[in-house]
Design a protein around this motif. Structure first.
Motif, short mmCIF file in Angstrom:
data_model
loop_
_atom_site.label_atom_id
_atom_site.label_comp_id
_atom_site.label_asym_id
_atom_site.label_seq_id
_atom_site.Cartn_x
_atom_site.Cartn_y
_atom_site.Cartn_z
N VAL A 374 119.07 107.18 -13.09
CA VAL A 374 118.06 107.37 -11.96
C VAL A 374 118.61 107.77 -10.88
CG1 VAL A 374 116.06 106.72 -11.49
CG2 VAL A 374 116.65 106.95 -13.91
N LEU A 375 118.78 106.94 -10.30
CA LEU A 375 119.38 107.42 -9.00
C LEU A 375 120.76 108.74 -8.66
CD1 LEU A 375 119.31 103.26 -7.65
CD2 LEU A 375 117.95 105.24 -7.48
N HIS A 376 121.45 107.96 -9.70
CA HIS A 376 122.44 109.31 -9.94
C HIS A 376 121.91 110.32 -9.09
CE1 HIS A 376 126.14 111.49 -10.55
NE2 HIS A 376 125.99 112.05 -11.48
N HIS A 377 121.23 110.68 -10.27
CA HIS A 377 120.53 111.76 -10.10
C HIS A 377 119.38 112.20 -9.33
CE1 HIS A 377 120.72 114.74 -14.07
NE2 HIS A 377 121.24 114.06 -14.30
N LEU A 378 118.75 111.13 -8.51
CA LEU A 378 118.53 111.39 -7.54
C LEU A 378 119.11 111.55 -5.89
CD1 LEU A 378 115.96 108.45 -7.39
CD2 LEU A 378 115.29 111.46 -7.49
N PHE A 379 120.42 111.24 -5.81
CA PHE A 379 121.42 111.08 -4.63
C PHE A 379 122.56 111.57 -5.85
CE2 PHE A 379 118.05 108.48 -3.17
CZ PHE A 379 117.63 108.96 -2.64
N PRO A 380 122.70 112.54 -6.68
CA PRO A 380 123.95 112.52 -6.78
C PRO A 380 125.98 112.77 -5.93
CG PRO A 380 123.53 114.59 -6.81
CD PRO A 380 122.54 113.91 -5.98
N THR A 381 125.32 112.92 -4.69
CA THR A 381 127.01 113.02 -3.20
C THR A 381 126.59 111.52 -2.73
OG1 THR A 381 125.36 113.51 -1.31
CG2 THR A 381 126.32 115.09 -2.90
N LEU A 382 126.41 110.46 -3.23
CA LEU A 382 126.17 109.23 -3.16
C LEU A 382 127.51 108.90 -3.40
CD1 LEU A 382 123.07 107.58 -1.81
CD2 LEU A 382 124.93 108.40 -0.49
N ASP A 383 128.35 107.97 -3.22
CA ASP A 383 129.34 106.90 -4.32
C ASP A 383 128.58 106.44 -5.04
OD1 ASP A 383 132.22 106.28 -4.22
OD2 ASP A 383 131.23 104.41 -4.71
N HIS A 384 128.69 105.87 -6.48
CA HIS A 384 128.27 105.26 -7.33
C HIS A 384 128.03 103.82 -6.93
CE1 HIS A 384 126.97 105.19 -11.63
NE2 HIS A 384 126.84 104.00 -11.70
N GLY A 385 129.11 103.40 -5.98
CA GLY A 385 129.45 101.70 -4.83
C GLY A 385 127.83 101.61 -4.42
N VAL A 386 127.53 102.24 -4.18
CA VAL A 386 126.16 102.53 -2.74
C VAL A 386 124.93 102.95 -3.87
CG1 VAL A 386 124.95 103.83 -1.38
CG2 VAL A 386 127.76 104.06 -0.88
N LEU A 387 124.63 103.01 -5.46
CA LEU A 387 123.10 103.37 -6.15
C LEU A 387 122.80 101.31 -5.79
CD1 LEU A 387 124.22 105.27 -8.65
CD2 LEU A 387 123.89 106.35 -5.96
N ASP A 388 123.45 100.40 -6.18
CA ASP A 388 122.60 99.26 -6.35
C ASP A 388 122.21 99.18 -4.81
OD1 ASP A 388 123.06 99.29 -9.17
OD2 ASP A 388 125.08 98.20 -8.91
N ILE A 389 122.81 98.94 -3.98
CA ILE A 389 122.08 99.15 -2.49
C ILE A 389 121.17 100.26 -2.02
CG2 ILE A 389 123.13 99.21 -0.41
CD1 ILE A 389 126.14 98.52 -1.09
N ILE A 390 120.84 100.92 -3.09
CA ILE A 390 120.02 101.71 -2.80
C ILE A 390 118.46 101.56 -3.04
CG2 ILE A 390 120.26 103.07 -1.25
CD1 ILE A 390 120.65 105.59 -3.07
N ARG A 391 119.10 100.73 -4.52
CA ARG A 391 117.92 100.27 -5.51
C ARG A 391 116.69 99.39 -4.81
NH1 ARG A 391 116.96 101.35 -10.89
NH2 ARG A 391 119.26 101.14 -10.64
N PRO A 392 116.70 98.77 -3.99
CA PRO A 392 115.18 98.47 -3.84
C PRO A 392 114.83 99.46 -2.68
CG PRO A 392 116.91 96.82 -3.23
CD PRO A 392 117.64 97.74 -3.68
N VAL A 393 115.30 100.55 -2.14
CA VAL A 393 114.23 101.61 -1.54
C VAL A 393 114.07 101.83 -2.56
CG1 VAL A 393 114.18 103.27 0.46
CG2 VAL A 393 116.17 100.81 0.59
#
Length: 441
Positions: A374-393
């Motif tokens: 889900v987060l990858h689809h919302l922000f596909p150009t973000l490094d996958h390692g960052v996705l958990d960091i933005i999950r609370p947001v």
């Protein structure tokens, strides 16, 4: 042809969508024909001339070269977090665009996606240190480097032992490498994205068919991945034959080993007819064949082993891709009518993507089995390692917009079994989903 899906909000049935040769070049030709902006690019309601910007585009030339003449609103928005890019874009403004966009998606300043994007940018800029980002990136590159080392070790072992079992193991690891490299071809040009080309695939083509098409217009008529194997494998919601609904779903799970070879054949055809050129990375699979032969394996046996490597990788890649995140009757598919939660692009993504709780938190599984999707689809150009960091947001924004728990995936209730079964259910489905209100009544 008559447009049977006008309720989805798209103004045109995509040109060349039903062409028998389904390729990246055909998708681009159809899009430029439908948008028709000539030498310009459309973002929102404005036209820009980015010709002079191509050579200095931080993401690389390809993204702009292939989209000339198109409406790139979706790609522009999901590719750029920093609002400074709008200042850069303004320098290339030409004139207002005439007419409405063909796409029904919206990016209102106070809407869900633009609010989320602003919050994510602020969070990453002010609350996440450079060291944290670098560490997250390092975790991803370490996984890919280890997979690469393992693959080439197994390839050497395949040549020395001439073992089909070892070749299959190499094919399994190759699939993992390819799926891991998916993280990198979404980003600016980098050598790691070419790991995708190790498996008879093309990072150049998939930047078009996946990054631009699938990510921009997930599960809609403009999604190349929805149309790639039609009319045989048809995920749309409309009248289908019994064969399409119940026989083909069984067949695709037995012939998926052919997928890579079909993709390679289509590439050869498009190169032969001049739709694209041969690229150096296209030869990487042949380098593997040469390596097996050069290490002492008789040529005919080398070819057989090479076919086993890529057939195994192809089968697993296709199965993982089909059952990963997008095909279940709960999700939006072309033919369902209006989007369940409105036309905001971010909400459209949440309507067409699901996460799997059985791969959450396992880095290797997330990278190679399309986890955290889900987060990858919302922000596909973000490094996958960052996705958990933005999950609370993301979670807080979902709560602020009062999104249903099912839509917001708080938490995900889907397992791999749910989505595997959902593929068969979706292929058999001929009736639109019930509306949100109907479900709750």
């Amino acid at each position: 042809m008559e447009e049977p899906y006008s309720k989805d909000g798209f103004r045109k049935y995509p040109t060349l969508r039903d062409h028998p040769l389904k390729t990246a070049a055909q998708w681009l030709a159809g899009r430029t024909a439908d948008d028709g902006y000539g030498h310009l690019w459309r973002v929102g309601d404005k036209l820009y001339n980015l010709s002079d910007f191509i050579k200095i585009h931080p993401g690389g030339r390809q993204w702009l070269e292939v989209t000339r003449g198109m409406d790139i609103t979706e790609a522009f928005e999901y590719s750029h977090l920093n609002p400074h890019v709008r200042t850069v874009l303004a320098k290339y403004y030409v004139q207002p665009a005439v007419g409405s966009r063909n796409s029904p998606y919206t990016f209102e300043a106070d809407g869900f996606y633009m609010t989320l994007k602003e919050r994510v940018h602020q969070h990453l800029s002010t609350k996440v240190s450079r060291e944290e980002k670098e560490a997250a990136h390092k975790r991803i590159t370490t996984v890919q480097d280890r997979l690469l080392f393992t693959f080439f070790t197994l390839l050497v072992a395949t040549a020395w032992t001439q073992s089909y079992m070892v070749a299959m193991l190499a094919g399994i690891v190759l699939m993992l490498i390819i799926n891991c490299s998916h993280n990198f071809y979404h980003k600016k040009d980098n050598w790691r994205m070419f790991c995708w080309d190790l498996g008879l695939l093309s990072s150049y083509e998939w930047r078009i068919t996946h990054a631009l098409s699938h990510h921009g217009y997930t599960n809609t008529l403009w999604d190349f991945e929805l149309s790639d194997f039609e009319p045989y494998v048809d995920f749309r919601v409309h009248s289908k034959s019994l064969t399409q609904r119940y026989v083909i779903p069984l067949v695709i799970f037995t012939v998926s080993y052919l997928f890579f070879f079909v993709e390679a054949f289509k590439r050869i055809v498009t190169i032969a007819i001049g739709q694209q050129r041969l690229r150096p990375e296209n030869l990487l699979p042949l380098v593997q064949l040469f390596l097996i032969w050069w290490l002492g394996c008789p040529f005919v046996q080398a070819v057989k082993l090479w076919l086993v490597v890529h057939g195994t990788s192809s089968y697993l890649f296709a199965i993982v891709g089909i059952i990963a995140a997008h095909h279940h009757p709960d999700m939006y598919h072309a033919g369902d009518g209006a989007f369940q939660y409105g036309n905001d692009w971010g909400l459209g993504q949440l309507d067409a993507v699901r996460d799997r709780k059985d791969v959450d938190g396992i880095l290797l599984a997330e990278l190679t089995m399309y986890g955290n999707h889900v987060l990858h689809h919302l922000f596909p150009t973000l490094d996958h390692g960052v996705l958990d960091i933005i999950r609370p947001v993301f979670q807080q924004t979902c709560l602020d917009f009062k999104l249903p728990a099912e839509l917001a995936q708080l938490p995900s209730r889907y397992t791999q079994w749910d989505l595997s079964l959902g593929v068969f259910q979706q292929l058999a489905r001929t009736q639109p989903r019930l509306s949100v209100h109907s479900k709750s009544d």
